[in-house]
Design an enzyme around this catalytic site. Structure first.
Site, PDB file in Angstrom:
ATOM      1  N   LYS A  10      70.121  67.138 149.223  1.00  0.00           N
ATOM      2  CA  LYS A  10      69.275  65.988 148.928  1.00  0.00           C
ATOM      3  C   LYS A  10      67.794  66.350 148.904  1.00  0.00           C
ATOM      4  O   LYS A  10      67.054  65.947 148.002  1.00  0.00           O
ATOM      5  CB  LYS A  10      69.542  64.908 149.972  1.00  0.00           C
ATOM      6  CG  LYS A  10      68.547  63.774 150.024  1.00  0.00           C
ATOM      7  CD  LYS A  10      68.885  62.830 151.159  1.00  0.00           C
ATOM      8  CE  LYS A  10      68.909  63.525 152.492  1.00  0.00           C
ATOM      9  NZ  LYS A  10      67.609  64.098 152.877  1.00  0.00           N
ATOM     10  N   ARG A  85      68.219  55.780 157.182  1.00  0.00           N
ATOM     11  CA  ARG A  85      69.265  56.586 157.798  1.00  0.00           C
ATOM     12  C   ARG A  85      70.432  55.742 158.301  1.00  0.00           C
ATOM     13  O   ARG A  85      71.480  56.286 158.642  1.00  0.00           O
ATOM     14  CB  ARG A  85      68.695  57.393 158.964  1.00  0.00           C
ATOM     15  CG  ARG A  85      67.651  58.408 158.545  1.00  0.00           C
ATOM     16  CD  ARG A  85      67.135  59.168 159.753  1.00  0.00           C
ATOM     17  NE  ARG A  85      66.059  60.076 159.390  1.00  0.00           N
ATOM     18  CZ  ARG A  85      66.221  61.306 158.943  1.00  0.00           C
ATOM     19  NH1 ARG A  85      67.454  61.766 158.806  1.00  0.00           N
ATOM     20  NH2 ARG A  85      65.202  62.075 158.645  1.00  0.00           N
ATOM     21  N   ARG A 124      75.042  80.218 157.415  1.00  0.00           N
ATOM     22  CA  ARG A 124      73.754  80.923 157.401  1.00  0.00           C
ATOM     23  C   ARG A 124      73.643  81.926 158.551  1.00  0.00           C
ATOM     24  O   ARG A 124      73.989  81.630 159.687  1.00  0.00           O
ATOM     25  CB  ARG A 124      72.599  79.925 157.475  1.00  0.00           C
ATOM     26  CG  ARG A 124      71.239  80.601 157.331  1.00  0.00           C
ATOM     27  CD  ARG A 124      70.133  79.620 157.086  1.00  0.00           C
ATOM     28  NE  ARG A 124      69.927  78.719 158.199  1.00  0.00           N
ATOM     29  CZ  ARG A 124      68.864  77.907 158.292  1.00  0.00           C
ATOM     30  NH1 ARG A 124      67.953  77.903 157.346  1.00  0.00           N
ATOM     31  NH2 ARG A 124      68.741  77.102 159.331  1.00  0.00           N
ATOM     32  N   ARG A 157      71.832  81.156 164.297  1.00  0.00           N
ATOM     33  CA  ARG A 157      71.062  80.253 165.151  1.00  0.00           C
ATOM     34  C   ARG A 157      71.995  79.308 165.889  1.00  0.00           C
ATOM     35  O   ARG A 157      73.079  78.978 165.408  1.00  0.00           O
ATOM     36  CB  ARG A 157      70.084  79.418 164.318  1.00  0.00           C
ATOM     37  CG  ARG A 157      69.002  80.184 163.614  1.00  0.00           C
ATOM     38  CD  ARG A 157      68.015  79.213 162.978  1.00  0.00           C
ATOM     39  NE  ARG A 157      68.696  78.073 162.363  1.00  0.00           N
ATOM     40  CZ  ARG A 157      68.093  76.921 162.034  1.00  0.00           C
ATOM     41  NH1 ARG A 157      66.825  76.756 162.285  1.00  0.00           N
ATOM     42  NH2 ARG A 157      68.772  75.946 161.457  1.00  0.00           N
ATOM     43  N   ARG A 168      76.716  67.230 164.881  1.00  0.00           N
ATOM     44  CA  ARG A 168      75.638  66.651 164.093  1.00  0.00           C
ATOM     45  C   ARG A 168      76.185  65.804 162.945  1.00  0.00           C
ATOM     46  O   ARG A 168      75.728  64.681 162.705  1.00  0.00           O
ATOM     47  CB  ARG A 168      74.756  67.772 163.554  1.00  0.00           C
ATOM     48  CG  ARG A 168      73.552  67.320 162.744  1.00  0.00           C
ATOM     49  CD  ARG A 168      72.804  68.533 162.230  1.00  0.00           C
ATOM     50  NE  ARG A 168      71.733  68.182 161.319  1.00  0.00           N
ATOM     51  CZ  ARG A 168      71.145  69.039 160.498  1.00  0.00           C
ATOM     52  NH1 ARG A 168      71.532  70.310 160.476  1.00  0.00           N
ATOM     53  NH2 ARG A 168      70.188  68.646 159.696  1.00  0.00           N
TER      54      ARG A 168
END
Length: 217
Positions: A10, A85, A124, A157, A168
């Site tokens: 997005k 949100r 990642r 990470r 999340r």
């Protein structure tokens, strides 16, 4: 406005559309930081909540958005990136816009299945020595776990770990779906398949938006 889960692309599309359409991209996080730095009244209100680690109330966020929409570069409109949100924010925004005699023109939803979001967000890896970035799918290293540039180990990470990303997504997908369903009966929702390459998603978004002569003014 552009709607989408973390990892849906997005934000990337918001920047592209802003350049193509000549409209400002507005993200509430950027607004908060700018208002706090400038010491504006609404920025000072928001600062107290931010310093306590609390969510800034919807009324303050919407006031900040409305102030930004009064800027000269937003006379033809703007692209909202990441707001609303949840449903309560959507309702607060719509009430405020209605008071100004305007409304949301399009709620553009970049849809990506949860399993693909998880793969995107957990793929990642960073070079331990110098932070070179890799991705399991989009940009894998030549040798698994080793940086192509300096040979140092690749690390992940904390925020990119599977359990962290799942939590999340669990927290954000429900409220996002509420926003999508809120705008659906209003006739402004457009759903775009976000699983495809960036250029293909951009083309669909532009095809949707540019059906209105307004955007060519």
């Amino acid at each position: 406005m552009l709607l989408g889960a973390p990892g849906a692309g997005k934000g990337t599309q918001a920047h592209i559309l802003a350049r193509h359409l000549g409209l400002p991209r507005i993200a509430t996080g950027d607004l908060f930081r700018a208002a706090v730095r400038a010491g504006t009244p609404v920025g000072l209100e928001a600062k107290g909540f931010m310093e306590r680690g609390e969510f800034v109330p919807d009324q303050i966020t919407v006031r900040m958005l409305l102030e930004r929409l009064e800027a000269p570069d937003a006379t033809r409109g703007a692209i909202l990136d990441g707001f609303p949100r949840n449903r309560s924010q959507a309702e607060a925004l719509d009430r405020a816009l209605a008071d100004r005699g305007t409304r949301v023109e399009y709620a553009l939803y970049v849809a990506v299945p949860p399993e693909e979001l998880l793969a995107r967000l957990t793929g990642r890896w960073l070079c331990q020595a110098h932070g070179h970035t890799y991705h399991d799918v989009a940009y894998p290293p030549r040798t698994t776990g080793v940086c192509d540039v300096d040979g140092s180990p690749l690390i992940q990470r904390e925020d990119d770990r599977v359990d962290v990303v799942k939590a999340r997504l669990d927290n954000q997908l429900g409220p996002l779906e509420e926003v999508v369903e809120y705008y659906r009966p209003q006739g402004v929702l457009r759903t775009i398949d976000g699983r495809r390459p960036i250029a293909a998603v951009t083309a669909d978004l532009l095809d949707t938006i540019e059906t209105k002569p307004y955007w060519r003014a």
